[in-house]
Design an enzyme around this catalytic site. Structure first.
Site, PDB file in Angstrom:
ATOM      1  CG  LEU A 119      -2.108  -0.820   1.278  1.00 27.69           C
ATOM      2  CD1 LEU A 119      -2.756  -0.769   2.655  1.00 27.69           C
ATOM      3  CD2 LEU A 119      -3.090  -0.349   0.237  1.00 27.69           C
ATOM      4  CB  VAL A 123       3.867   5.108  -3.486  1.00 30.29           C
ATOM      5  CG1 VAL A 123       5.031   5.571  -2.618  1.00 30.29           C
ATOM      6  CG2 VAL A 123       3.287   6.280  -4.276  1.00 30.29           C
ATOM      7  CB  CYS A 124       3.848   0.768  -0.895  1.00 33.54           C
ATOM      8  SG  CYS A 124       3.335   2.223   0.023  1.00 33.54           S
ATOM      9  CG  LEU A 125       3.071  -3.760  -5.567  1.00 30.65           C
ATOM     10  CD1 LEU A 125       3.540  -4.882  -4.644  1.00 30.65           C
ATOM     11  CD2 LEU A 125       1.662  -4.055  -6.086  1.00 30.65           C
TER      12      LEU A 125
END
Length: 209
Positions: A119, A123-125
Site C-alpha cells: 500500500l 508507491v509502495c508496491l
C-alpha cells in the site's frame, strides 16, 4: 507481453508485505469506502495466516510509523508476532528495495520467488517489485492486498508490473498455486485461513472488490 507463469510452491516462496499501515490504507482512494478497506485487510489476514501455518517466510516493512502512515495493521502482530517484531522500519526510504535492511531480510529467506503486496500500489508496491525483478527474483504481486491512490494509477501500475515481468495474482489463486493439490498436507491450512478470516462468508454476501 504476457509474464511467464512462476512455479510458486510453499518451499520456494516468501511473502513480502510493504507498508500495510493504519494510516496508509486511508490513502488508497481506489478503494470505495470502508467496506473495500475491510476486504483488503481480510485478504491480508488470510494470506498471512496461511503463510504462518505452512512455513512460508513473511517479511514485513513499514515507513515512518510515527507519522501519518501510522503503525502496521495490528492483526499482523497477532498473526505473525516474530515477523512483526523483526519488521524493517524504514526511515523515509520510499522504494523499500533501497533500504539495505529490507533487502537483507528478503534475501535471508532463501526463497527464489516472492509474493508481494503493498500500500499504495503505485508507491509502495511497484518500485520494489521492479528492483526485485532486476535482481533475479520471480515476483508475483497480490492485487487484492494492494490498492492505488486512484483507479487510473491502479491501471497504470498493473501495466507497468506486467511489462516488467511480474505475475499479477490475487490471494485465492496464489494460495491454491502454493497448495498444489487438495490432497496436500497443507489443505487444512487453506480452509482454516479462508474460513477463519471470513472469506467464505464474504463470498456468500457477494459484490466483492
Amino acid at each position: 507481453m504476457t509474464a511467464p507463469r512462476i512455479p510458486l510452491t510453499i518451499d520456494n516462496t516468501a511473502l513480502v508485505l510493504i507498508d500495510h499501515q493504519v494510516g496508509t490504507i486511508g490513502w488508497a482512494g481506489e478503494l470505495a469506502g470502508e467496506d473495500e478497506r475491510d476486504q483488503l485487510t481480510m485478504w491480508v489476514r488470510t494470506i498471512v495466516r496461511f503463510a504462518a501455518a505452512v512455513g512460508v517466510p513473511v517479511v514485513l516493512t513499514s515507513s515512518l510509523e510515527d507519522r501519518q502512515q501510522g503503525p502496521l495493521l495490528p492483526d499482523l502482530e497477532t498473526l505473525v508476532p516474530a515477523a512483526y517484531a523483526a519488521r524493517v522500519r524504514r526511515a523515509g526510504v520510499i522504494n523499500a528495495w533501497d533500504d539495505p535492511a529490507f533487502v537483507e531480510a528478503v534475501r535471508a529467506t532463501g526463497r527464489e520467488n516472492l509474493l508481494v503486496g503493498g500500500l499504495t500500489t503505485e508507491v509502495c508496491l511497484v518500485p520494489p517489485v521492479l528492483s526485485a525483478i532486476e535482481e533475479g527474483f520471480g515476483v508475483a504481486v497480490l492485487l487484492d492486498v494492494s490498492a492505488a491512490g486512484t483507479r487510473t494509477s491502479a491501471a497504470n501500475s498493473r501495466d507497468t508490473l506486467r511489462a516488467a515481468g511480474a505475475e499479477l495474482l490475487t490471494v485465492v489463486p496464489a494460495l491454491t498455486r502454493l497448495l498444489g493439490s487438495w490432497q496436500s498436507e497443507h489443505a487444512a491450512a487453506f480452509f482454516d485461513a479462508m474460513g477463519g478470516e471470513g472469506v467464505f462468508a464474504a463470498f456468500a454476501r457477494g459484490n466483492l472488490r
